[in-house]
Design a protein around this motif. Structure first.
Motif, PDB file in Angstrom:
ATOM      1  N   VAL A  27       0.890  -1.339  -0.066  1.00 42.93           N
ATOM      2  CA  VAL A  27      -0.063  -0.103   0.103  1.00 42.93           C
ATOM      3  C   VAL A  27       0.807   1.074  -0.035  1.00 42.93           C
ATOM      4  O   VAL A  27       1.683   1.330   0.741  1.00 42.93           O
ATOM      5  N   ASP A  28       0.553   2.136  -0.896  1.00 44.32           N
ATOM      6  CA  ASP A  28       1.403   3.438  -1.014  1.00 44.32           C
ATOM      7  C   ASP A  28       0.252   4.475  -1.101  1.00 44.32           C
ATOM      8  O   ASP A  28      -0.746   4.666  -1.709  1.00 44.32           O
TER       9      ASP A  28
ATOM     10  N   GLU B  52      -0.167   8.821  -1.608  1.00 45.02           N
ATOM     11  CA  GLU B  52       0.507   9.963  -2.356  1.00 45.02           C
ATOM     12  C   GLU B  52      -0.498  11.040  -2.380  1.00 45.02           C
ATOM     13  O   GLU B  52      -1.675  10.719  -2.618  1.00 45.02           O
TER      14      GLU B  52
ATOM     15  N   TYR C 156      -6.018  12.182  -1.374  1.00 47.00           N
ATOM     16  CA  TYR C 156      -4.757  11.290  -1.331  1.00 47.00           C
ATOM     17  C   TYR C 156      -5.254  10.239  -2.240  1.00 47.00           C
ATOM     18  O   TYR C 156      -6.151   9.700  -2.139  1.00 47.00           O
ATOM     19  N   SER C 157      -4.160   9.720  -3.071  1.00 48.08           N
ATOM     20  CA  SER C 157      -4.178   8.235  -3.943  1.00 48.08           C
ATOM     21  C   SER C 157      -3.895   7.245  -3.069  1.00 48.08           C
ATOM     22  O   SER C 157      -2.510   7.181  -2.720  1.00 48.08           O
ATOM     23  N   VAL C 158      -4.694   6.070  -3.060  1.00 51.92           N
ATOM     24  CA  VAL C 158      -4.027   4.972  -2.226  1.00 51.92           C
ATOM     25  C   VAL C 158      -3.918   3.914  -3.194  1.00 51.92           C
ATOM     26  O   VAL C 158      -4.823   3.404  -4.057  1.00 51.92           O
ATOM     27  N   ASP C 159      -2.519   3.651  -3.551  1.00 55.04           N
ATOM     28  CA  ASP C 159      -2.337   2.503  -4.597  1.00 55.04           C
ATOM     29  C   ASP C 159      -1.986   1.104  -3.779  1.00 55.04           C
ATOM     30  O   ASP C 159      -1.344   0.986  -2.813  1.00 55.04           O
TER      31      ASP C 159
ATOM     32  N   THR D  93      -1.410  -3.282  -4.295  1.00 60.36           N
ATOM     33  CA  THR D  93      -1.028  -4.200  -4.998  1.00 60.36           C
ATOM     34  C   THR D  93      -1.349  -5.392  -4.382  1.00 60.36           C
ATOM     35  O   THR D  93      -0.750  -5.728  -3.164  1.00 60.36           O
TER      36      THR D  93
ATOM     37  N   ASP E 289      -3.649  -5.000  -9.254  1.00 60.61           N
ATOM     38  CA  ASP E 289      -3.360  -3.352  -9.042  1.00 60.61           C
ATOM     39  C   ASP E 289      -4.714  -2.630  -8.782  1.00 60.61           C
ATOM     40  O   ASP E 289      -5.527  -2.713  -9.861  1.00 60.61           O
ATOM     41  N   LYS E 290      -4.882  -1.650  -7.752  1.00 55.19           N
ATOM     42  CA  LYS E 290      -6.005  -1.125  -7.543  1.00 55.19           C
ATOM     43  C   LYS E 290      -5.527   0.365  -7.102  1.00 55.19           C
ATOM     44  O   LYS E 290      -4.788   0.383  -6.374  1.00 55.19           O
ATOM     45  N   ARG E 291      -6.612   1.262  -7.354  1.00 54.69           N
ATOM     46  CA  ARG E 291      -6.258   2.783  -6.748  1.00 54.69           C
ATOM     47  C   ARG E 291      -7.519   3.309  -6.374  1.00 54.69           C
ATOM     48  O   ARG E 291      -8.580   2.979  -7.062  1.00 54.69           O
TER      49      ARG E 291
ATOM     50  N   ILE F  62      -9.140   7.060  -4.699  1.00 56.66           N
ATOM     51  CA  ILE F  62      -8.869   8.416  -4.231  1.00 56.66           C
ATOM     52  C   ILE F  62      -9.762   8.616  -3.081  1.00 56.66           C
ATOM     53  O   ILE F  62     -11.054   8.635  -3.219  1.00 56.66           O
TER      54      ILE F  62
END
Length: 267
Positions: free
Chosen positions: A58-59, A61, A70-73, A75, A102-104, A106
């Protein structure tokens, strides 16, 4: 109800935003170790027996020009277990494979421009404090093991979402054998997975909460071991395992009373 004694300030994590998703992941490519790929190449049919989430990267940004969001990326790494059949009369061979998704998302995480320092120290270092952290919110991902909706063999390479480079060590070590990305598979496996997940953004906040008396344990420590049969008798009958969980409460209570009152064997 006990009387409120005081109001205290508590530092907790507050959920600022969250979302729940029901993803149907179609035609995801599965990769195997060198030994597992040989089994797949000789298989005539396969059946997916089990699928589990072994890890999730989880990342977080900050979204440019949209302050507070914020975007939560994410995997996901899935470990799948297949039964590979070489012939209709031969018993299947179990083989494990890896798939990713992979999923994103906001989400709103509020805004903050402070840096956080702590007197806590890193346990692996000698009296060295933890590194300074930024004020980005913390992302938390909750998910259940996905449902394998479909699995099929196809000639050569097919599907999407398959890793084509190195695999993180903590993921690769959960499989027996080494992954060989230079080999040319004769057959590949693609799966369709159903995934339920909840993603949320949390941030440390200070809030006032009512305080009661101190929580003093009222249970005595016991080192006695119960007889196994006595311990078993204390376990409630698992009625939901035998009847649908949406059974009417009144009927369920009546059935439970009948089962409890029925002594199959009396010692």
């Amino acid at each position: 109800m006990p009387e409120i004694k005081d109001a205290v300030c508590a530092d907790i994590k507050r959920v600022y935003d969250s979302c729940a998703d029901k993803d149907c992941i179609s035609d995801v490519g599965v990769i195997f170790t060198a030994m597992g790929q040989k089994i797949i190449d000789s298989a005539s049919t396969i059946k997916c027996r089990e699928c589990e989430v072994i890890n999730c990267f989880v990342d977080v940004e900050e979204v440019p020009f949209n302050r507070g969001f914020y975007s939560v990326d994410i995997t996901y790494f899935f470990k799948l277990t297949f039964d590979a059949y070489q012939s209709p009369i031969a018993p299947p061979t179990s083989v494990e494979g890896l798939a990713t998704f992979d999923k994103r998302a906001i989400l709103y995480g509020s805004d903050g421009r402070v840096k956080t320092f702590s007197s806590e120290f890193a346990c692996e270092e000698f009296d060295e404090q933890l590194l300074v952290s930024n004020n980005n919110p913390i992302a938390k991902v909750q998910c259940v093991d996905p449902i394998c909706m479909d699995a099929k063999l196809c000639k050569s390479s097919c599907g999407t979402g398959c890793l084509c480079s190195g695999i993180p060590c903590l993921i690769a070590k959960q499989f027996r054998g080494d992954f060989d990305f230079e080999c040319k598979p004769c057959q590949s496996v693609v799966v369709t997975l159903g995934l339920f997940s909840i993603v949320q953004l949390e941030r440390d906040v200070q809030i006032m909460i009512p305080a009661y008396e101190f929580a003093v344990p009222c249970k005595h420590c016991s080192c006695e071991t119960d007889d196994p049969c006595d311990a078993f008798k204390k376990i409630k009958f698992p009625l939901d395992e035998f009847f649908p969980p949406n059974i009417d409460g009144k009927i369920k209570a009546e059935l439970n009373n009948e089962i409890i009152g029925c002594n199959v064997c009396d010692d």
